[in-house]
Design a protein around this motif. Structure first.
Motif, mmCIF file in Angstrom:
data_model
loop_
_atom_site.group_PDB
_atom_site.id
_atom_site.type_symbol
_atom_site.label_atom_id
_atom_site.label_comp_id
_atom_site.label_asym_id
_atom_site.label_seq_id
_atom_site.Cartn_x
_atom_site.Cartn_y
_atom_site.Cartn_z
ATOM 1 N N ARG A 1 0.816 -1.206 0.000
ATOM 2 C CA ARG A 1 0.000 0.000 0.000
ATOM 3 C C ARG A 1 0.854 1.262 0.000
ATOM 4 O O ARG A 1 0.374 2.334 -0.382
ATOM 5 N N THR A 2 2.118 1.166 0.416
ATOM 6 C CA THR A 2 2.996 2.333 0.322
ATOM 7 C C THR A 2 3.256 2.689 -1.140
ATOM 8 O O THR A 2 3.556 3.840 -1.456
ATOM 9 N N LYS A 3 3.142 1.691 -2.019
ATOM 10 C CA LYS A 3 3.289 1.940 -3.448
ATOM 11 C C LYS A 3 1.948 2.271 -4.112
ATOM 12 O O LYS A 3 1.919 2.857 -5.194
ATOM 13 N N LEU A 4 0.865 1.861 -3.469
ATOM 14 C CA LEU A 4 -0.473 2.077 -4.030
ATOM 15 C C LEU A 4 -1.378 2.670 -2.947
ATOM 16 O O LEU A 4 -2.261 1.993 -2.418
ATOM 17 N N PRO A 5 -1.187 3.923 -2.602
ATOM 18 C CA PRO A 5 -1.960 4.512 -1.497
ATOM 19 C C PRO A 5 -3.447 4.600 -1.764
ATOM 20 O O PRO A 5 -4.222 4.817 -0.833
ATOM 21 N N ARG A 6 -3.867 4.412 -3.022
ATOM 22 C CA ARG A 6 -5.291 4.489 -3.330
ATOM 23 C C ARG A 6 -5.996 3.150 -3.147
ATOM 24 O O ARG A 6 -7.196 3.055 -3.418
ATOM 25 N N LEU A 7 -5.302 2.130 -2.661
ATOM 26 C CA LEU A 7 -5.945 0.848 -2.390
ATOM 27 C C LEU A 7 -7.029 1.026 -1.326
ATOM 28 O O LEU A 7 -6.759 1.482 -0.220
ATOM 29 N N THR A 8 -8.245 0.662 -1.665
ATOM 30 C CA THR A 8 -9.352 0.769 -0.707
ATOM 31 C C THR A 8 -10.095 -0.547 -0.543
ATOM 32 O O THR A 8 -10.911 -0.677 0.359
ATOM 33 N N VAL A 9 -9.848 -1.521 -1.421
ATOM 34 C CA VAL A 9 -10.582 -2.783 -1.402
ATOM 35 C C VAL A 9 -9.578 -3.913 -1.178
ATOM 36 O O VAL A 9 -8.760 -4.212 -2.045
ATOM 37 N N LEU A 10 -9.627 -4.534 -0.004
ATOM 38 C CA LEU A 10 -8.602 -5.498 0.387
ATOM 39 C C LEU A 10 -9.231 -6.800 0.867
ATOM 40 O O LEU A 10 -10.109 -6.797 1.727
ATOM 41 N N GLY A 11 -8.760 -7.907 0.311
ATOM 42 C CA GLY A 11 -9.258 -9.215 0.724
ATOM 43 C C GLY A 11 -8.308 -10.297 0.281
ATOM 44 O O GLY A 11 -7.111 -10.076 0.157
ATOM 45 N N GLY A 12 -8.845 -11.487 0.005
ATOM 46 C CA GLY A 12 -7.982 -12.612 -0.310
ATOM 47 C C GLY A 12 -8.430 -13.382 -1.530
ATOM 48 O O GLY A 12 -9.499 -13.159 -2.082
ATOM 49 N N CYS A 13 -7.559 -14.312 -1.932
ATOM 50 C CA CYS A 13 -7.864 -15.203 -3.046
ATOM 51 C C CYS A 13 -7.434 -16.609 -2.623
ATOM 52 O O CYS A 13 -7.597 -16.980 -1.466
ATOM 53 N N CYS A 14 -6.886 -17.394 -3.516
ATOM 54 C CA CYS A 14 -6.633 -18.809 -3.253
ATOM 55 C C CYS A 14 -5.799 -19.022 -1.986
ATOM 56 O O CYS A 14 -4.758 -18.391 -1.798
ATOM 57 N N GLY A 15 -6.257 -19.928 -1.150
ATOM 58 C CA GLY A 15 -5.550 -20.273 0.063
ATOM 59 C C GLY A 15 -5.846 -19.387 1.248
ATOM 60 O O GLY A 15 -5.468 -19.711 2.379
#
Length: 306
Positions: free
Chosen positions: A277-291
């Motif tokens: 997120r330090t590289k992508l400060p506009r990240l607002t949607v966070l979750g998971g995928c496989c595993g």
């Protein structure tokens, strides 16, 4: 078109790796990695409900919103035919998937965004053929049209491997005035399975569709695989608002051959998200995928909402 709340709030969670959770934790057989047939079975329907409610409970505890994806990643015509579903049964399955999440949403006092999930036509790890833009539009249009005709808030195309398919999906969504999110996957070198750079893919789709996609995501790859592809100062990188990473650092090929699920470490994954997120400060949607499961999303939520 609606105003998506995840574009304005500090944090929205998502669910995790639905298919791997259902298979490895719940012991449910999912031929072709397809979860949508569970909607036709009372026990399967109950398993999906429990799955979603667990994540919504984490979001409610931490006072954040959540984007929940319908169990329709495989609910398109080629995959449906393999599982004995004709066009009408597929359309019914997509509608049932939205109805399930509408029922979940009413039980939680937080913003719950319902996303109609669309998956790639081919194998997300090893795409054998790449459709043209028009072929992709025609292939995905029936599912997107069905989802757009429900109360779902948007359509999200997950685990995309190439630019023409992504562009065709945006075209299909645009034709029915649907909000659409494009989520690419990358290999360990940060390139799409097609060999394209993430930068090229996002710029090309935006150029070809007048920037119609609400935003972009990356899923089904570990944060350490994604980081090399990023240029934080580039305008295209500012279009990435979501991340649903794998728990494992293994490559797609290694994951395909693995006999045991690599769950990684939830706390380590949350720290990797913070670094990304330090590289992508506009990240607002966070979750998971496989595993990933609720433990990973719980750790991510605590890392960002605390």
């Amino acid at each position: 078109m609606t105003q998506l709340p995840q574009l304005h709030e500090a944090l929205f969670l998502t669910d995790g790796g639905a298919e791997t959770t259902l298979i490895f934790d719940d012991g449910i057989d999912l031929p072709d990695f397809a979860a949508f047939p569970l909607l036709d079975d009372p026990d399967g329907h109950a398993a999906l409900t429990r799955y979603y409610e667990r994540y919504a409970g984490i979001a409610e505890r931490d006072g954040v919103g959540i984007v929940l994806e319908t169990a329709t990643w495989r609910a398109s015509s080629d995959w449906g035919a393999r599982l004995g579903y004709d066009a009408q049964r597929l359309a019914d399955a997509n509608r049932k998937a939205v109805d399930l999440l509408l029922d979940v949403r009413q039980r939680f006092a937080i913003p719950v965004v319902i996303s109609g999930c669309v998956g790639p036509r081919g194998d997300a790890y090893r795409p054998e053929t790449i459709m043209s833009r028009s072929e992709a539009r025609d292939y995905h249009a029936p599912q997107i049209r069905t989802l757009a005709d429900t109360p779902a808030d948007l359509v999200t195309a997950m685990t995309l491997t190439n630019t023409p398919e992504a562009t065709g999906i945006v075209d299909a969504a645009r034709e029915v005035n649907a909000e659409v999110v494009i989520s690419f996957t990358v290999e360990t070198d940060g390139l799409l399975p097609s060999g394209e750079t993430l930068a090229h893919a996002i710029r090309q789709v935006d150029e070809d569709t007048d920037g119609h996609a609400a935003y972009y995501m990356v899923n089904c790859a570990h944060p350490t695989h994604i980081a090399p592809a990023l240029d934080p100062e580039a305008p295209w990188a500012q279009r990435i608002r979501g991340l649903r990473a794998n728990a494992s650092k293994l490559s797609h090929a290694e994951l395909d051959e693995a006999e045991v699920l690599d769950r990684g470490d939830p706390e380590e994954l949350a720290n990797d998200y913070r670094a990304l997120r330090t590289k992508l400060p506009r990240l607002t949607v966070l979750g998971g995928c496989c595993g990933t499961d609720h433990r990973h999303v719980d750790a991510i939520s605590r890392a960002f909402s605390g």
